[in-house]
Design an enzyme around this catalytic site. Structure first.
Site, PDB file in Angstrom:
ATOM      1  N   ALA A 128      28.738  70.481  12.200  1.00 43.53           N
ATOM      2  CA  ALA A 128      27.395  69.931  11.975  1.00 43.53           C
ATOM      3  C   ALA A 128      26.499  71.087  11.553  1.00 43.53           C
ATOM      4  O   ALA A 128      26.617  72.194  12.080  1.00 43.53           O
ATOM      5  CB  ALA A 128      26.855  69.255  13.229  1.00 43.53           C
ATOM      6  N   ALA A 130      22.323  72.115  10.382  1.00 43.31           N
ATOM      7  CA  ALA A 130      20.918  71.731  10.260  1.00 43.31           C
ATOM      8  C   ALA A 130      20.143  72.902   9.677  1.00 43.31           C
ATOM      9  O   ALA A 130      20.712  73.933   9.309  1.00 43.31           O
ATOM     10  CB  ALA A 130      20.358  71.317  11.617  1.00 43.31           C
ATOM     11  N   ALA A 133      20.320  75.942  12.514  1.00 44.15           N
ATOM     12  CA  ALA A 133      21.607  76.440  13.003  1.00 44.15           C
ATOM     13  C   ALA A 133      22.720  75.451  12.651  1.00 44.15           C
ATOM     14  O   ALA A 133      22.457  74.348  12.172  1.00 44.15           O
ATOM     15  CB  ALA A 133      21.545  76.650  14.518  1.00 44.15           C
ATOM     16  N   GLN A 134      23.958  75.885  12.891  1.00 46.74           N
ATOM     17  CA  GLN A 134      25.099  74.990  12.731  1.00 46.74           C
ATOM     18  C   GLN A 134      26.023  75.149  13.932  1.00 46.74           C
ATOM     19  O   GLN A 134      25.951  76.142  14.667  1.00 46.74           O
ATOM     20  CB  GLN A 134      25.841  75.252  11.428  1.00 46.74           C
ATOM     21  N   VAL A 135      26.879  74.141  14.139  1.00 52.06           N
ATOM     22  CA  VAL A 135      27.703  74.081  15.347  1.00 52.06           C
ATOM     23  C   VAL A 135      29.182  74.142  14.977  1.00 52.06           C
ATOM     24  O   VAL A 135      29.624  73.507  14.007  1.00 52.06           O
ATOM     25  CB  VAL A 135      27.408  72.800  16.146  1.00 52.06           C
ATOM     26  N   ASP A 288      13.632  65.078  22.231  1.00 51.43           N
ATOM     27  CA  ASP A 288      14.317  64.660  20.999  1.00 51.43           C
ATOM     28  C   ASP A 288      15.505  63.773  21.369  1.00 51.43           C
ATOM     29  O   ASP A 288      16.635  64.010  20.951  1.00 51.43           O
ATOM     30  CB  ASP A 288      14.774  65.899  20.227  1.00 51.43           C
TER      31      ASP A 288
END
Length: 516
Positions: A128, A130, A133-135, A288
């Site tokens: 994922a 964004a 950041a990314q995961v 969120d």
């Protein structure tokens, strides 16, 4: 001067993109002064043909990651952009292409100080991505030989510099908005930008997100129906956050939840009650809570992830929220009005009775409908609309809470469309009020007051010594000042005497010359 020109150029670019993508359609022309109406009409003529829904998300996505994040933040502020624009912004997806794997590995190794092969037995490609950041999914072996699966979040390179530049432009545009439309000051556009700047700054330090995760975990340790992943502190730094990997079903997949045998009605109640406990009981909540950030694990527990955006409420705000919710439940509109005045949210020159009348206009219609048709979030939205008539300034923390409640309520009703929000909320609200405003709460307040007084008394000797030292210092400085003044007076007096004698001497000389 150059920075002003640069910010102005960026502002014009933002306006151009917003106009071309049709985002100006959400602006209420009637609310603008005449000179801005002309600007709006001109901007509407620039729209591309064939535009459909999702105009604001399209414009902000085109402007870049900073504006995507700004749009997500504005989705929590319907008091500023209006409900229609807020709903449109909810479609905004913070999804961007991932950055390369070798760059991610480089950031990971630089942050943790070890090669990735020493840290993990496997490290996946990004799953994922964004704007911030990314995961990645990774496996590691514990000291006792057991294997552990973790989610590794890695900061996007160059993101801080880009956000810093864009935030400066947003600050400039907020000042321009206030200058062109002074009545917009009530909505505090500059404060909104500063709130976004603080929020993004905290999101860009993943150690702070880990701390938020840890704090929430501590708050809910005795809540059996809700949990959060545990952070892995030894694998966390400014640009890297490792936490427990969550295996579960996302809450937006109702069919899979039902197929797995989970009680969707009970899960809907857990969503509402957990959120209210975090907000009212703890004063610290996940801001969120959209379905993509919520899972149900195999044990049927609700699990939240992604703690970049959190909300806080002080004791006054928590009491305010609990009392107004209970007031609407009990139809005690006078008490709801009094709470607004006691909290200082509505200026005292207004009438409590008039305000209670306005609140009744919100509350009575909801009691004419079935319980499953009543929206708690809508009541709060209408309440904030009414408070504007009574000069209530925007409270950022309360609006964030209200918007989060809209999302949470939507998630709960997607699981159980007939969920009675008020019956579900009442036990949590009443328990907090009983604990904090009942005999136990009063005793606890008295205990805290005694401890505070004891601290003050214990500090009196030290305080007295400090005051004495300050007074002595002031006295000494005063004497020195008096001495300096006296010395100055003597110097000036001598100067005046000699000047006078010199003038008399000159005058005498001139007179002697004249008499010759």
């Amino acid at each position: 001067m150059l920075s002003v020109v640069a910010h102005l150029a960026r502002g014009i670019h933002v306006g151009w993109v917003m106009a071309r993508e049709g985002a100006l359609a959400f602006v209420d022309e009637a609310a603008l002064p005449p000179h801005l109406r002309l600007v709006l009409r001109f901007g509407r003529k620039l729209e591309r043909p064939g535009l459909g829904a999702g105009r604001l998300p399209a414009a902000l996505t085109r402007l870049g990651p900073s504006y995507v994040k700004f749009g997500q933040f504005l989705a929590t502020r319907p008091d500023i952009v209006g409900m229609a624009a807020a709903r449109d912004l909810e479609r905004l997806q913070d999804r961007v292409p991932p950055f390369p794997q070798d760059v991610a590995v480089g950031i990971l190794e630089a942050t943790l100080g070890k090669p990735v092969a020493e840290l993990f037995t496997s490290f996946s490609q990004p799953i994922a991505a964004a704007s911030i950041a990314q995961v990645h999914k990774a496996h590691l072996v514990e000291a006792d030989g057991t294997e552990r699966v973790v989610a590794v979040k890695i900061m996007r390179p160059g993101v801080r510099e880009r956000f810093s530049r864009d935030i400066q432009a947003m600050r400039f545009m907020a000042r321009v908005v206030e200058a062109l439309r002074p009545e917009a000051e009530r909505l505090r556009p500059r404060e909104v930008v500063e709130t976004l700047a603080r929020s993004v700054a905290m999101e860009m330090d993943l150690r702070l997100e880990a701390a938020a995760l840890s704090e929430l975990a501590e708050n809910i340790k005795d809540d059996p129906e809700f949990r959060v992943p545990q952070p892995v502190w030894e694998l966390t730094g400014r640009d890297v956050l490792a936490s427990e990997w969550i295996d579960g079903i996302r809450l937006n997949d109702r069919a899979a939840i039902v197929e797995a045998g989970h009680d969707v009605a009970a899960l809907g109640r857990t969503v509402i009650q957990s959120f209210l406990r975090h907000a009212i009981r703890d004063g610290f909540f996940h801001a969120d809570m959209h379905p993509g950030n919520l899972f149900v694990d195999p044990a049927g527990r609700l699990v939240a992830v992604d703690f970049g955006i959190m909300g806080r409420l002080g004791l006054k705000e928590r009491r305010f929220l609990a009392e107004i919710l209970l007031g609407f439940i009990l139809r005690d509109y006078r008490r709801v009005a009094e709470v607004h005045f006691e909290a200082g949210y509505v200026p005292s020159h207004h009438s409590v009775d008039d305000f209670a009348q306005a609140i009744r206009a919100i509350g009575e219609p909801i009691h004419q409908r079935r319980a499953d048709e009543i929206s708690m979030a809508k009541v709060l939205t209408l309440l904030f609309d009414v408070t504007a008539l009574f000069d209530m300034s925007t409270r950022t923390e309360l609006v964030m809470l209200q918007k989060t409640m809209v999302v949470v309520e939507g998630v709960a009703r997607s699981l159980d469309p007939r969920l009675d929000m008020w019956t579900t909320a009442e036990p949590v609200v009443r328990a907090w009020l009983t604990r904090n405003l009942g005999p136990i709460g009063r005793a606890d307040q008295a205990r805290r007051a005694v401890l505070t007084l004891a601290d003050v008394v214990a500090d009196v000797p030290d305080l007295a010594q400090r005051v004495k030292r300050v007074l002595v210092r002031l006295d000494e400085e005063g004497l020195r000042e008096v001495t300096r003044v006296e010395r100055r007076i003597r110097i000036e007096t001598k100067r005046m005497v000699w000047s006078t004698l010199a003038l008399w001497a000159i005058a005498g000389s001139l007179l002697a010359i004249a008499l010759r």
